[in-house]
Design a protein around this motif. Structure first.
Motif, PDB file in Angstrom:
ATOM      1  N   ILE A  49       0.853  -1.187   0.000  1.00 22.68           N
ATOM      2  CA  ILE A  49       0.000   0.000   0.000  1.00 22.68           C
ATOM      3  C   ILE A  49       0.887   1.235   0.000  1.00 22.68           C
ATOM      4  CG2 ILE A  49      -0.232  -0.154   2.532  1.00 22.68           C
ATOM      5  CD1 ILE A  49      -2.886   1.342   2.278  1.00 22.68           C
ATOM      6  N   VAL A  50       0.557   2.196  -0.843  1.00 21.81           N
ATOM      7  CA  VAL A  50       1.260   3.479  -0.849  1.00 21.81           C
ATOM      8  C   VAL A  50       0.617   4.363   0.211  1.00 21.81           C
ATOM      9  CG1 VAL A  50       1.797   5.555  -2.179  1.00 21.81           C
ATOM     10  CG2 VAL A  50       1.860   3.315  -3.294  1.00 21.81           C
ATOM     11  N   VAL A  51       1.417   4.854   1.124  1.00 25.18           N
ATOM     12  CA  VAL A  51       0.928   5.764   2.166  1.00 25.18           C
ATOM     13  C   VAL A  51       1.473   7.149   1.849  1.00 25.18           C
ATOM     14  CG1 VAL A  51       0.901   6.303   4.622  1.00 25.18           C
ATOM     15  CG2 VAL A  51       0.820   3.920   3.871  1.00 25.18           C
ATOM     16  N   ASP A  52       0.591   8.023   1.356  1.00 22.08           N
ATOM     17  CA  ASP A  52       1.005   9.383   1.032  1.00 22.08           C
ATOM     18  C   ASP A  52       0.047  10.375   1.683  1.00 22.08           C
ATOM     19  OD1 ASP A  52      -1.294   9.362  -0.540  1.00 22.08           O
ATOM     20  OD2 ASP A  52      -0.200   8.948  -2.395  1.00 22.08           O
ATOM     21  N   ASP A  53       0.120  11.635   1.278  1.00 21.42           N
ATOM     22  CA  ASP A  53      -0.684  12.663   1.939  1.00 21.42           C
ATOM     23  C   ASP A  53      -2.184  12.507   1.676  1.00 21.42           C
ATOM     24  OD1 ASP A  53       1.549  13.865   3.067  1.00 21.42           O
ATOM     25  OD2 ASP A  53       1.922  15.123   1.319  1.00 21.42           O
ATOM     26  N   SER A  54      -2.586  11.702   0.680  1.00 26.56           N
ATOM     27  CA  SER A  54      -4.012  11.516   0.395  1.00 26.56           C
ATOM     28  C   SER A  54      -4.581  10.244   1.022  1.00 26.56           C
ATOM     29  CB  SER A  54      -4.234  11.465  -1.123  1.00 26.56           C
ATOM     30  OG  SER A  54      -3.660  10.292  -1.672  1.00 26.56           O
ATOM     31  N   THR A  55      -3.705   9.380   1.540  1.00 27.07           N
ATOM     32  CA  THR A  55      -4.157   8.076   2.038  1.00 27.07           C
ATOM     33  C   THR A  55      -5.153   8.217   3.187  1.00 27.07           C
ATOM     34  OG1 THR A  55      -2.028   7.103   1.410  1.00 27.07           O
ATOM     35  CG2 THR A  55      -3.392   5.852   2.937  1.00 27.07           C
ATOM     36  N   GLU A  56      -4.846   9.088   4.125  1.00 29.24           N
ATOM     37  CA  GLU A  56      -5.744   9.259   5.270  1.00 29.24           C
ATOM     38  C   GLU A  56      -7.126   9.712   4.823  1.00 29.24           C
ATOM     39  OE1 GLU A  56      -6.104  11.603   9.567  1.00 29.24           O
ATOM     40  OE2 GLU A  56      -4.275  11.800   8.369  1.00 29.24           O
ATOM     41  N   VAL A  57      -7.180  10.574   3.807  1.00 34.49           N
ATOM     42  CA  VAL A  57      -8.465  11.115   3.348  1.00 34.49           C
ATOM     43  C   VAL A  57      -9.355  10.005   2.795  1.00 34.49           C
ATOM     44  CG1 VAL A  57      -9.586  12.638   1.679  1.00 34.49           C
ATOM     45  CG2 VAL A  57      -7.564  13.426   2.902  1.00 34.49           C
ATOM     46  N   TRP A  58      -8.821   9.191   1.854  1.00 30.75           N
ATOM     47  CA  TRP A  58      -9.704   8.173   1.272  1.00 30.75           C
ATOM     48  C   TRP A  58     -10.017   7.058   2.260  1.00 30.75           C
ATOM     49  CZ3 TRP A  58      -8.154   3.138   0.719  1.00 30.75           C
ATOM     50  CH2 TRP A  58      -6.801   2.847   0.554  1.00 30.75           C
ATOM     51  N   LEU A  59      -9.057   6.709   3.120  1.00 24.57           N
ATOM     52  CA  LEU A  59      -9.356   5.703   4.139  1.00 24.57           C
ATOM     53  C   LEU A  59     -10.451   6.185   5.083  1.00 24.57           C
ATOM     54  CD1 LEU A  59      -5.877   4.247   5.208  1.00 24.57           C
ATOM     55  CD2 LEU A  59      -7.739   3.009   4.086  1.00 24.57           C
ATOM     56  N   ARG A  60     -10.319   7.414   5.546  1.00 27.18           N
ATOM     57  CA  ARG A  60     -11.301   7.964   6.485  1.00 27.18           C
ATOM     58  C   ARG A  60     -12.711   7.993   5.876  1.00 27.18           C
ATOM     59  NH1 ARG A  60     -10.462  10.676  11.122  1.00 27.18           N
ATOM     60  NH2 ARG A  60      -8.325  10.982  11.872  1.00 27.18           N
ATOM     61  N   ASN A  61     -12.815   8.427   4.626  1.00 23.50           N
ATOM     62  CA  ASN A  61     -14.131   8.568   4.010  1.00 23.50           C
ATOM     63  C   ASN A  61     -14.778   7.222   3.721  1.00 23.50           C
ATOM     64  OD1 ASN A  61     -15.032  11.561   3.174  1.00 23.50           O
ATOM     65  ND2 ASN A  61     -12.804  11.447   3.267  1.00 23.50           N
ATOM     66  N   ILE A  62     -13.976   6.225   3.347  1.00 19.80           N
ATOM     67  CA  ILE A  62     -14.550   4.891   3.127  1.00 19.80           C
ATOM     68  C   ILE A  62     -14.962   4.259   4.455  1.00 19.80           C
ATOM     69  CG2 ILE A  62     -14.108   2.561   2.281  1.00 19.80           C
ATOM     70  CD1 ILE A  62     -12.305   3.764   0.156  1.00 19.80           C
ATOM     71  N   VAL A  63     -14.129   4.441   5.487  1.00 21.17           N
ATOM     72  CA  VAL A  63     -14.485   3.923   6.817  1.00 21.17           C
ATOM     73  C   VAL A  63     -15.762   4.596   7.321  1.00 21.17           C
ATOM     74  CG1 VAL A  63     -13.773   3.874   9.243  1.00 21.17           C
ATOM     75  CG2 VAL A  63     -12.165   3.187   7.465  1.00 21.17           C
ATOM     76  N   ALA A  64     -15.900   5.913   7.085  1.00 20.89           N
ATOM     77  CA  ALA A  64     -17.117   6.629   7.492  1.00 20.89           C
ATOM     78  C   ALA A  64     -18.334   6.103   6.733  1.00 20.89           C
ATOM     79  CB  ALA A  64     -16.949   8.127   7.253  1.00 20.89           C
ATOM     80  N   LEU A  65     -18.167   5.814   5.435  1.00 18.95           N
ATOM     81  CA  LEU A  65     -19.261   5.238   4.645  1.00 18.95           C
ATOM     82  C   LEU A  65     -19.657   3.879   5.210  1.00 18.95           C
ATOM     83  CD1 LEU A  65     -21.133   5.012   2.145  1.00 18.95           C
ATOM     84  CD2 LEU A  65     -19.170   4.047   0.908  1.00 18.95           C
ATOM     85  N   GLU A  66     -18.665   3.048   5.540  1.00 16.68           N
ATOM     86  CA  GLU A  66     -18.972   1.734   6.095  1.00 16.68           C
ATOM     87  C   GLU A  66     -19.702   1.861   7.432  1.00 16.68           C
ATOM     88  OE1 GLU A  66     -15.664  -1.246   4.162  1.00 16.68           O
ATOM     89  OE2 GLU A  66     -15.194  -0.345   6.094  1.00 16.68           O
ATOM     90  N   GLN A  67     -19.295   2.819   8.235  1.00 18.38           N
ATOM     91  CA  GLN A  67     -19.948   3.006   9.525  1.00 18.38           C
ATOM     92  C   GLN A  67     -21.414   3.365   9.350  1.00 18.38           C
ATOM     93  OE1 GLN A  67     -18.701   3.516  13.629  1.00 18.38           O
ATOM     94  NE2 GLN A  67     -19.959   2.076  12.534  1.00 18.38           N
ATOM     95  N   CYS A  68     -21.687   4.228   8.351  1.00 19.20           N
ATOM     96  CA  CYS A  68     -23.060   4.707   8.149  1.00 19.20           C
ATOM     97  C   CYS A  68     -23.906   3.766   7.290  1.00 19.20           C
ATOM     98  CB  CYS A  68     -23.031   6.083   7.477  1.00 19.20           C
ATOM     99  SG  CYS A  68     -22.232   7.387   8.436  1.00 19.20           S
TER     100      CYS A  68
END
Length: 415
Positions: free
Chosen positions: A274-293
């Motif tokens: 997995i590439v961990v760059d400055d955008s990784t947190e953003v897409w991970l957070r938003n997908i995790v938030a979608l899964e939560q909801c």
């Protein structure tokens, strides 16, 4: 005599409306307990799409670009502006029902917002596929920022609206096979996330772009058996597992392997890179938030983040995965930032069940580490065979010891 309070309550309840219907809703405001840890990760930086961030003064500069792109799309369309707008008007009740928040826009206002934004996005995607050098694509930084904004959970329009407008505008070219489906061009827009080379099937129930990006990471089966809500417990971090004899390697870098495909066998923990760059947190957070909801019992990405959080506690844990080629970090700061990233994304979401495959890996890791032979072998390798010099010295010592032993036996036999 009637109670005035009771009368007021009755009148109030008659006008009560649910915030959203479970069946239709798919676009959510991120819950405050999740959002508070990093507000910026859920907020568009350059362009608003849909009604939730419409009117944000920080994003007003982009409105001119959106209108120009909309003009280009209308000129390219096979049908009139009236036909395109009428399509959105017919869909307006379905569109409104997709949002968890009450939309404070009239029917006409919402139709206008949805129409302009949809035309803008479709024209943007076509420009990307055809590699046009327009106002956004000519500036790589702007194209990157817009693409990042398009996967934010709060910055969405239902996917079916894009498809309806696109199919109406290009009906003859689609039927003749000269133009690809909207799903195809949408997937092409997010190549960074499509490591498995998948394309959702027609009628695949993709809700919006955040949901599409999540789909691109799912395993081919789309179903991972789950167990009851037992926490993932590895017991040891990556660096501690190495000391216990576990080896880390990248899992099968071929077509069809996604980031969720972890395996543990014969003392080797295989994890896709997995590439961990400055955008990784953003897409991970938003997908995790979608899964939560939206996917409370199918939180595949959240389980993956949870597993990595258990592995990477400190900078030396991140270093283990970086050296193995599993994490390719380009974020600023030291490797501790990698550990912090996964910990931050892992906070404040509720788990109903746990990925059975990850639980099995945790159980196998714990059993492997308890075996005394594995720990002793790891200590032997670490202390005597970590460098060519140490290896040569250790082998020489073993040979010398063996020769001494043989000489001793020979001396005894001669007596």
């Amino acid at each position: 005599m009637e109670n005035d309070v009771a009368i007021a309550v009755e009148a109030m309840l008659k006008n009560a409306q649910p915030l959203f219907t479970t069946e239709s809703c798919c676009i959510y405001k991120v819950p405050s307990q999740i959002r508070q840890s990093n507000e910026d990760a859920y907020t568009p930086k350059i362009v608003s799409i849909g009604p939730l961030h419409h009117g944000n003064s920080r994003l007003v500069t982009m409105e001119g670009h959106k209108q120009v792109y909309c003009q280009h799309f209308i000129q390219r369309s096979e049908v009139s502006l009236t036909d395109l707008v009428s399509c959105v008007q017919q869909l307006e009740p379905q569109i409104r029902a997709c949002y968890s928040e009450k939309i404070d826009l009239t029917v006409d206002e919402l139709v206008k917002v949805i129409f302009i934004d949809c035309c803008f996005v479709i024209e943007l995607f076509l420009g990307h596929v055809w590699m046009r050098n327009d106002a956004i694509h000519s500036k790589s930084w702007m194209g990157t920022r817009v693409a990042q904004d398009l996967i934010l959970l709060e910055n969405q329009i239902p996917f079916f609206v894009f498809e309806k407008i696109y199919n109406l505008a290009f009906a003859s070219r689609l039927n003749g096979g000269k133009l690809r489906s909207f799903m195809w061009i949408a997937v092409i827009m997010f190549p960074y996330h499509n490591k498995q080379g998948v394309l959702p099937p027609a009628g695949g129930n993709i809700a919006h772009f955040t949901d599409l990006v999540r789909y691109l990471y799912l395993p081919p089966s789309h179903r991972i058996p789950s167990r009851n809500p037992v926490p993932l417990v590895i017991g040891q971090s990556a660096s501690e597992l190495v000391e216990a004899g576990v080896k880390f390697t990248v899992n099968k870098p071929w077509h069809g392997i996604g980031i969720l495909d972890l395996e543990f066998e014969h003392g080797i923990l295989k994890i896709p890179d997995i590439v961990v760059d400055d955008s990784t947190e953003v897409w991970l957070r938003n997908i995790v938030a979608l899964e939560q909801c939206h996917y409370p019992r199918h939180h595949y990405i959240a389980d993956y983040v949870n597993f990595l959080t258990r592995l990477v506690n400190r900078d030396k844990d991140a270093d283990v995965l970086i050296k193995a080629g599993i994490i390719r970090s380009t974020i600023s700061g030291n490797d501790t930032s990698v550990a912090k990233l996964f910990k931050d994304v892992d906070k404040n979401f509720t788990v109903f069940n746990v990925n059975a495959n990850y639980l099995e890996i945790c159980d196998d890791l714990k059993a492997y580490c308890k075996h005394p032979c594995h720990t002793k072998m790891a200590t032997l390798r670490r202390d005597y065979f970590t460098t060519p010099w140490k290896t040569a010295t250790s082998i020489a010592g073993i040979v010398l010891l063996f020769l001494t032993f043989v000489q001793t036996i020979c001396s005894i036999l001669q007596v």
